[in-house]
Motif scaffolding. Sequence first.
Motif, PDB file in Angstrom:
ATOM      1  N   GLY A   1      18.298 -40.557   0.039  1.00 54.53           N
ATOM      2  CA  GLY A   1      17.688 -39.284  -0.754  1.00 54.53           C
ATOM      3  C   GLY A   1      16.373 -39.796  -1.346  1.00 54.53           C
ATOM      4  N   SER A   2      16.610 -40.679  -2.162  1.00 58.04           N
ATOM      5  CA  SER A   2      15.550 -41.134  -3.143  1.00 58.04           C
ATOM      6  C   SER A   2      14.606 -41.828  -2.218  1.00 58.04           C
TER       7      SER A   2
ATOM      8  N   SER B   1      12.308 -38.668  -0.848  1.00 61.53           N
ATOM      9  CA  SER B   1      11.461 -38.011  -1.561  1.00 61.53           C
ATOM     10  C   SER B   1      10.310 -38.930  -2.004  1.00 61.53           C
TER      11      SER B   1
ATOM     12  N   SER C   1       9.025 -35.725   3.431  1.00 64.00           N
ATOM     13  CA  SER C   1      10.377 -35.734   2.591  1.00 64.00           C
ATOM     14  C   SER C   1      11.424 -35.015   3.410  1.00 64.00           C
ATOM     15  N   LEU C   2      11.314 -33.953   3.711  1.00 62.49           N
ATOM     16  CA  LEU C   2      12.306 -32.927   4.555  1.00 62.49           C
ATOM     17  C   LEU C   2      12.707 -33.689   5.660  1.00 62.49           C
TER      18      LEU C   2
ATOM     19  N   GLN D   1      15.105 -36.493   4.889  1.00 58.65           N
ATOM     20  CA  GLN D   1      16.355 -36.183   4.654  1.00 58.65           C
ATOM     21  C   GLN D   1      17.316 -35.638   5.906  1.00 58.65           C
TER      22      GLN D   1
ATOM     23  N   ARG E   1      23.834 -35.410   5.771  1.00 59.92           N
ATOM     24  CA  ARG E   1      22.712 -34.353   5.318  1.00 59.92           C
ATOM     25  C   ARG E   1      22.419 -33.181   6.304  1.00 59.92           C
TER      26      ARG E   1
ATOM     27  N   VAL F   1      17.700 -29.150  -0.802  1.00 59.71           N
ATOM     28  CA  VAL F   1      17.293 -29.887  -1.984  1.00 59.71           C
ATOM     29  C   VAL F   1      17.985 -29.079  -3.469  1.00 59.71           C
ATOM     30  N   GLN F   2      18.175 -29.831  -4.448  1.00 64.16           N
ATOM     31  CA  GLN F   2      18.669 -29.269  -5.524  1.00 64.16           C
ATOM     32  C   GLN F   2      17.477 -28.603  -6.454  1.00 64.16           C
TER      33      GLN F   2
ATOM     34  N   ARG G   1      12.732 -26.797  -6.567  1.00 65.07           N
ATOM     35  CA  ARG G   1      12.397 -27.364  -5.433  1.00 65.07           C
ATOM     36  C   ARG G   1      12.600 -26.659  -4.074  1.00 65.07           C
ATOM     37  N   VAL G   2      13.763 -25.875  -4.168  1.00 61.09           N
ATOM     38  CA  VAL G   2      13.956 -24.986  -3.003  1.00 61.09           C
ATOM     39  C   VAL G   2      12.734 -24.161  -2.819  1.00 61.09           C
TER      40      VAL G   2
ATOM     41  N   TYR H   1       9.747 -26.240  -1.259  1.00 54.99           N
ATOM     42  CA  TYR H   1      10.126 -26.711   0.097  1.00 54.99           C
ATOM     43  C   TYR H   1      10.132 -25.502   1.051  1.00 54.99           C
TER      44      TYR H   1
END
Lengths: 303, 367
Positions: free
Chosen positions: B242-243, B246, B267-268, B271, B277, B299-300, B304-305, B308
């Motif tokens: 995950g990290s 991003s 990033s997406l 993921q 995921r 994403v949290q 951020r949602v 994205y």
Amino acid sequence: MPAIELDGVTKRFGDVTALRGVDMTVEEGEIFGFLGPNGAGKTTTIDVLLDFVRPTSGSAEVLGYDAHADSQRIRERTGVLPEGYDIYERLTGRQHLNFVRESKGADDDVDALLARVGLDLEDADRKAGGYSKGMKQRLVLAMALVGEPDLLILDEPSTGLDPNGARRMREIVREERDRGATVFFSSHILGQVESVCDRVAILQDGEVVAVDSVEGLREAADAETVLTVRLAAPVDGAAEAAAGVDGVTEATADGATLTVRCASDAKMDVLSAIEDAGAEVEDFDTEEASLDELFAAYTEGER
Amino acid sequence: MSDDGTGRDEADDPERADADRGDDIGDSSGVDRSGDHADDGGSLLAGIDTAMRGQFGWYSVAKKEFRDTVRSKLLWLLSAVFVGVFALPVLLGLVVGFGPNVSRITTDQFFQQRSTIVSGLVPIVAIAVGYAAVGGERESGSLKVLLSLPYDRRDVVTGKVVGRSAVVAVPILVGYVLSAAVLATVGAQLSVLGFVVGSLLTALLGVVFTGLAVGASAATSTTRRAMVWAVGVYVYLVLFWGSFASSAGGLLREYAGAAVDTSLQVSLFLQLLDPTRGYGTLVDSALGQSTIAARAGMVQGPQRVAAYCQQALGGDLSMGGAGGFTCQPGAGGVPIYFSDAAVLLYMLLWLAVPLLIGYRLFGTADL
């Protein structure tokens, strides 16, 4: 077409050379013994035949097929009793045999196979995890016989078998040969190979040191019989008398004990020559050549 | 693909195989063979069994594998785990929590309640089932017996994957079927399609990690190394992917001068490459979310949602919904590499790539 044809097969594992240019031809329909001490490279040779390992150089053909490229075709027509195998602990003996039948598209009668190798029907329905070494050996031998293979490869087949089991195994080997199969049979015990094989190859340190008929092997073994004679008292000239007999290669005296290397049919002549020299024979003992001595006889003879 | 491939034409060439067997028929004794197939079940099953055997070299290996593993009681233990640990507490919690309003329980709630524990534990169970598949037989020596039969090494690996995947998938599906039965009994409103697809996706997650573990076991010569590889990959995915995903986007923007939407897309995309995921977002899609909402929801945090949704997925925000807004597809639609089919493909790559590597290395190894 030979059943097995090895041509200059060399196999190195890292720095270790397991096989050095092995040449060997096994003819169709013979029982071929593959004799050598542990660590000589017998199992590596068999691994090459079955494509478990690939030779570093040289070529191997089995039943006319390339041992690597056509391995699956070879194994369709070959029954194998490998060395250092294990069975599936949770499957019964019968399930093992059914799996082999299914794998080979064969329809052998499982009960008949079990009877042939001497495995009880009751045991056959138990999980094989509880089998003794001898029972496992019988089961894997039965698995090797499924589908009437053209070639049987048996690696140290007597391991774990009691004398009865070993005799049964030798009978089966002969029956299979009489049916028309070729049997390739490895062992480190001279007696086993001698009693059943038509021809023998001797492997030492990854090299074939001799290929011979069993009669030839027997003669070589006989040439190396060691006769130990104990005299009632030391007699000068007894050793010299023994050394003069036909077929004696060496005779030495150590006090009242004579050690004579000779062909086995010269034994009685040696004993009478010693008595003619004025010695009284109290006791004597003969010892057949060990495998090591046999190798020595071959290697010394060839070089 | 490999020089080992030659053996395969045997299966495609029945005439040849029959001819080989032909010589044996003449001197076989013709003994009575009835009763030997007593365990094959009905005639339809027996027919399928015979057809599969003729068609696929790996089939008998898979069957043996499944039968062997079932006997180890592992299958029963796993079924108990999936029913007892995964399904029952969730069911109890839902039923007790809703009390008299039990009929309002939805498929969505059932899956949401368990999604974290499922995507965490299913891979671990699958790795435990698969990591010793090939190496274990190699260590014990039973591989010598297996490979003295007319299988090529690919048959062995494929048979192992299929057989052990069944060992993982069957208990998962049993757990879902029982849960569905319980929920239906108490009168919950189930979406049959959502439930079926969600269950199958969970089974697929198990199969993917079984493939990873079997691939590792084929690629390495000991079970210990196989376990280190499979567990290592899993831990890396869970803890660091995950990290990594991003920060990879951030680095692109920082040092390569990439546009914001490009960096978010990268990033997406990264993921989505993580199969756990991928599983989560596909389940969201299956349970009725739009594709774009399911992807943006990976994403949290609402900000951020929203970022994205608009910048990576080219969507629009409309007011209303759980987070105060809903993500809706824009005029261009969702890029194809973020579609459900693409995510499914990424999951399948996790099944295929380790197996191909494993087969490659196993196919050329000295045993």
